[in-house]
Design a protein around this motif. Sequence first.
Motif, PDB file in Angstrom:
ATOM      1  N   SER A  85      -4.023   0.049   9.193  1.00  0.00           N
ATOM      2  CA  SER A  85      -5.443   0.238   9.514  1.00  0.00           C
ATOM      3  C   SER A  85      -5.825  -0.389  10.855  1.00  0.00           C
ATOM      4  O   SER A  85      -5.201  -1.359  11.312  1.00  0.00           O
ATOM      5  CB  SER A  85      -6.308  -0.362   8.412  1.00  0.00           C
ATOM      6  N   ASN A  86      -6.877   0.177  11.428  1.00  0.00           N
ATOM      7  CA  ASN A  86      -7.471  -0.400  12.637  1.00  0.00           C
ATOM      8  C   ASN A  86      -8.743  -1.175  12.321  1.00  0.00           C
ATOM      9  O   ASN A  86      -9.192  -1.982  13.130  1.00  0.00           O
ATOM     10  CB  ASN A  86      -7.792   0.708  13.644  1.00  0.00           C
ATOM     11  N   ASP A  87      -9.329  -0.914  11.141  1.00  0.00           N
ATOM     12  CA  ASP A  87     -10.540  -1.630  10.755  1.00  0.00           C
ATOM     13  C   ASP A  87     -10.181  -2.855   9.920  1.00  0.00           C
ATOM     14  O   ASP A  87      -9.044  -3.010   9.461  1.00  0.00           O
ATOM     15  CB  ASP A  87     -11.485  -0.719   9.967  1.00  0.00           C
ATOM     16  N   SER A  88     -11.152  -3.729   9.741  1.00  0.00           N
ATOM     17  CA  SER A  88     -10.928  -4.982   9.018  1.00  0.00           C
ATOM     18  C   SER A  88     -11.755  -5.017   7.735  1.00  0.00           C
ATOM     19  O   SER A  88     -12.960  -4.739   7.753  1.00  0.00           O
ATOM     20  CB  SER A  88     -11.293  -6.185   9.892  1.00  0.00           C
ATOM     21  N   LEU A  89     -11.116  -5.351   6.630  1.00  0.00           N
ATOM     22  CA  LEU A  89     -11.772  -5.504   5.325  1.00  0.00           C
ATOM     23  C   LEU A  89     -11.243  -6.760   4.667  1.00  0.00           C
ATOM     24  O   LEU A  89     -10.173  -7.274   5.037  1.00  0.00           O
ATOM     25  CB  LEU A  89     -11.472  -4.291   4.430  1.00  0.00           C
ATOM     26  N   TYR A  93     -10.183   0.576  -0.943  1.00  0.00           N
ATOM     27  CA  TYR A  93     -10.109   1.686   0.005  1.00  0.00           C
ATOM     28  C   TYR A  93      -8.791   2.445  -0.151  1.00  0.00           C
ATOM     29  O   TYR A  93      -8.759   3.687  -0.138  1.00  0.00           O
ATOM     30  CB  TYR A  93     -10.251   1.194   1.447  1.00  0.00           C
ATOM     31  N   ARG A 107     -11.621 -11.128   6.390  1.00  0.00           N
ATOM     32  CA  ARG A 107     -11.464  -9.730   6.800  1.00  0.00           C
ATOM     33  C   ARG A 107     -10.322  -9.599   7.815  1.00  0.00           C
ATOM     34  O   ARG A 107     -10.220 -10.396   8.752  1.00  0.00           O
ATOM     35  CB  ARG A 107     -12.777  -9.210   7.400  1.00  0.00           C
ATOM     36  N   ASN A 110      -6.974  -6.446   9.130  1.00  0.00           N
ATOM     37  CA  ASN A 110      -6.352  -5.142   8.935  1.00  0.00           C
ATOM     38  C   ASN A 110      -5.547  -5.146   7.634  1.00  0.00           C
ATOM     39  O   ASN A 110      -5.256  -6.211   7.070  1.00  0.00           O
ATOM     40  CB  ASN A 110      -5.460  -4.792  10.115  1.00  0.00           C
TER      41      ASN A 110
END
Length: 209
Positions: free
Chosen positions: A102-106, A114, A202, A204
Amino acid sequence: MESESVKTEDVYQTLHHPPSVKNPNPTHGSPQSIRLIMILLIFNTLLLIIILILTGTFKSQNRMLTEESNSSSVLLSPTLQSAVTSCKPGWTQHLSRCYLFSNDSLNWHQAREYCRTQNASLLKVETEAEWAFITANSNEYWIGLTDEITGRWRWTDGTRYVMDRKKWGHGQPDNWSGDGPEGEHCAHLRYRKLNDLHCKIRMNYICKQ
């Protein structure tokens, strides 16, 4: 006549008052015999207890080794899933699996959910070849490993993780509580090694399909 009278009297005494004979087999043993019997009984009892303890220990160790063997088989065997022929845009194919770096952070829980929406799971490493492929990327990523529920490290599908210290950073996992009293219960990749971290942070993540 006197001699015959004496003999007659002796015969009478013998017939009516026979000499006492010592019993060669007395009903009561000597104190030494009783003490010897007691010592033998105590020795046999202790020997039986030791045998029972050793038998129980052996069975327990054998059961633990069997569980470890079964867990290792689960960890190192590829998931029973049909091989993919192509991956969705943005996903990377390796052998028969697709991976999303992933490129987004959670946070860890959000990343797990997800991945599920993508019909995938937060990364579970199942082979040494897969480990080499994943760690070729030096970025930090959440993976699907946690001890949050049971206190023991498990993958998100519930299978037990077999501890391999060589794959963890120095002194890890340490359950550090500096970022909160809840401690560190989620694993991520950091510098090609595993590290435990607070699940709320949070970053990747890697999904696997």
